[in-house]
Write an enzyme that holds these catalytic residues in place. Sequence first.
Site, short mmCIF file in Angstrom:
data_model
loop_
_atom_site.label_atom_id
_atom_site.label_comp_id
_atom_site.label_asym_id
_atom_site.label_seq_id
_atom_site.Cartn_x
_atom_site.Cartn_y
_atom_site.Cartn_z
N ASN A 78 22.98 34.84 59.48
CA ASN A 78 23.09 34.12 58.22
C ASN A 78 23.67 35.07 57.17
OD1 ASN A 78 21.84 31.89 59.40
ND2 ASN A 78 19.79 32.63 58.86
N GLN B 4 21.08 33.29 53.82
CA GLN B 4 20.50 34.62 54.07
C GLN B 4 19.43 34.89 53.03
OE1 GLN B 4 23.35 37.82 53.81
NE2 GLN B 4 21.84 39.39 54.40
N ASP C 255 10.48 38.18 64.81
CA ASP C 255 10.47 37.51 63.50
C ASP C 255 9.05 37.03 63.19
OD1 ASP C 255 12.95 36.00 61.72
OD2 ASP C 255 10.89 35.31 61.43
N HIS D 69 19.69 37.20 64.29
CA HIS D 69 18.58 36.49 64.92
C HIS D 69 18.93 36.28 66.39
CE1 HIS D 69 16.76 34.91 61.04
NE2 HIS D 69 17.97 35.21 60.65
N HIS E 169 21.09 41.42 59.51
CA HIS E 169 20.24 41.21 60.70
C HIS E 169 20.80 40.07 61.52
CE1 HIS E 169 18.69 38.78 57.37
NE2 HIS E 169 18.35 37.88 58.28
#
Length: 113
Positions: free
Chosen positions: A86, A93, A30, A101, A99
């Site tokens: 999210n 989001q 990230d 995390h 995706h």
Amino acid sequence: MSDCIFCKIANREIPSDLVYEDDVIAAFHDLEPQAPVHVLIVPKKHIESLDDVDFEDMEAMGWLMKKVKDIAKDLGLENGYRLVCNTGEDGMQTVKHLHFHLLGRRKMTWPPG
Ligand code: AMP
Ligand code: ZN
């Protein structure tokens, strides 16, 4: 999807700090890490969010889930980790490509903010 940043990363059209990839998924660091290890795991197929997962995505989603522990292990997260997805507006989001995390190497808190 042509204007999706995670599609571009998955297709290697823009650079990322990739930690894993195969035909189905990609995992990359990230840009704004919230933990000492903060990696995003994405399906290469453009799926907007968990709300948009369909029957035809079952194999890819199963594969992604199976690979989580391998990616975590490769990143040295033997002591545990957190996987966050999210979803939608209340889920906060911001990138509309599904995706997960993968966060680790620090003690997490609960409840999350
Ligand atoms: P979310 O808020 O769950 O949609 O998370 C989106 C995440 O994508 C955030 O943690 C961002 O820091 C991260 N992000 C956005 N653009 C990039 C990028 N080009 N490379 C890596 N991470 C990114
Ligand atoms: Zn996409």
